[in-house]
Write a protein that holds these residues in place. Structure first.
Motif, PDB file in Angstrom:
ATOM      1  N   ASN A   1      -4.065  -0.948  -7.886  1.00 57.85           N
ATOM      2  CA  ASN A   1      -4.006  -0.275  -9.039  1.00 57.85           C
ATOM      3  C   ASN A   1      -3.100   0.302  -9.701  1.00 57.85           C
ATOM      4  O   ASN A   1      -2.855   0.170 -11.451  1.00 57.85           O
TER       5      ASN A   1
ATOM      6  N   SER B   1       0.616  -1.369   0.301  1.00 56.82           N
ATOM      7  CA  SER B   1       0.175  -0.255  -0.253  1.00 56.82           C
ATOM      8  C   SER B   1       1.227   1.508  -0.230  1.00 56.82           C
ATOM      9  O   SER B   1       1.939   1.259   0.371  1.00 56.82           O
TER      10      SER B   1
ATOM     11  N   CYS C   1      -3.761  -3.518  -2.442  1.00 60.75           N
ATOM     12  CA  CYS C   1      -4.124  -2.051  -1.746  1.00 60.75           C
ATOM     13  C   CYS C   1      -3.977  -0.784  -3.312  1.00 60.75           C
ATOM     14  O   CYS C   1      -3.924  -1.130  -3.914  1.00 60.75           O
ATOM     15  N   THR C   2      -2.960   0.338  -2.861  1.00 55.37           N
ATOM     16  CA  THR C   2      -2.675   1.314  -4.181  1.00 55.37           C
ATOM     17  C   THR C   2      -1.914   0.549  -4.840  1.00 55.37           C
ATOM     18  O   THR C   2      -2.204   0.970  -6.929  1.00 55.37           O
TER      19      THR C   2
ATOM     20  N   GLU D   1       4.220  11.514  -3.276  1.00 56.46           N
ATOM     21  CA  GLU D   1       3.443   9.856  -3.771  1.00 56.46           C
ATOM     22  C   GLU D   1       2.604  10.729  -5.062  1.00 56.46           C
ATOM     23  O   GLU D   1       1.904  11.691  -5.974  1.00 56.46           O
TER      24      GLU D   1
END
Length: 259
Positions: free
Chosen positions: A115, A38, A111-112, A80
């Motif tokens: 993506n 994440s 988690c992220t 980020e």
């Protein structure tokens, strides 16, 4: 076995841990997997835990710190930028495909990073397997539905102000990422114990959520690759552990690798 490695991305040195299976042979041929966690996490956290388990199943597994995090280079720290993370992942694929004992490369995103992994798989044909864990799969519509039009406008203003401050002074602006009490946190769950499910129950123990996702992702990636080699086995009943391969059936048995 775990060893520290580094690789380059646009002049930045990224640091990682490379996990190899038991009885690893550099003259063998292995499937490799990138495992990332994440956002704000580093390679020694969830990514390293999963990478170690994949190595136990016969994979070469890489967990690394995205640029701006952990032991990897990049300023400001804790920045980020999804586009940069995609570049980091493409550099990781290049690193793995350059190893003489790696046959194919896949990715597991938590988690992220789930993506990030989907964008990687969609843009890089070298990626042959994909699995996600608790995937945070987002676009602008999802963020707008989460924060509202006003909330999105406020966040854009805050980001612009932070960039201006950094450009002018070199000082970075940070904000809380996970919180049960801070409404301005990136992930605000205003419920006591909202993040407790994923915490360890004790030394060497996993929560039920951690154990179920570990088994699920090992099975999912195995399904992606099982038709290619016939050596990866998946048990569809997640109440039972994945079957161990007999020693002579291990994925990394020396047989030469065409890369």
């Amino acid at each position: 076995m775990k060893r520290k490695i580094t690789f380059d991305r646009d002049g930045l040195t990224l640091a990682g841990n490379l996990f190899t299976p038991e009885n690893f042979d550099e003259n063998g041929c292995y499937k490799a997997v990138i495992v990332e966690g994440s956002f704000t996490s580093v390679k020694e956290q969830m990514a390293g835990t999963y990478a170690e388990k994949f190595a136990e199943q016969g994979f070469v597994a890489l967990s690394f710190d995205y640029a701006h995090y952990g032991e990897s280079e990049g300023t400001p720290r804790q920045l980020e930028v999804p586009a940069e993370k995609l570049s980091d992942l493409q550099a990781a694929v290049s690193y793995l495909t350059g190893l003489p004992y790696v046959e194919t490369v896949g990715m597991v995103g938590v988690c992220t990073s789930a993506n990030n992994a989907t964008y990687l798989a969609g843009q890089d044909s070298r990626v042959k397997g994909l699995a996600t864990i608790a995937g945070f799969l987002v676009n602008e519509d999802v963020f707008t539905a989460t924060y509202g039009e006003d909330g999105m406008a406020t966040r854009r203003e805050q980001a612009a102000a932070a960039k201006k401050k950094y450009d002018e002074t070199g000082a970075a602006t940070t904000n809380t990422v996970y919180s049960e009490t801070d409404k301005d946190a990136a992930n605000d769950i205003p419920i006591e114990g909202g993040f407790r499910l994923l915490r360890q129950r004790g030394p060497g123990k996993r929560s039920r959520v951690q154990e179920r996702t570990r088994r699920a992702v090992l099975g999912e990636l195995a399904l992606v690759w099982c038709t290619e080699s016939g050596t990866v086995h998946h048990d569809s009943d997640d109440r039972r552990p994945l079957r161990k391969r007999p020693a002579g059936e291990r994925q990394g048995a020396p047989r030469g690798c065409s890369g």
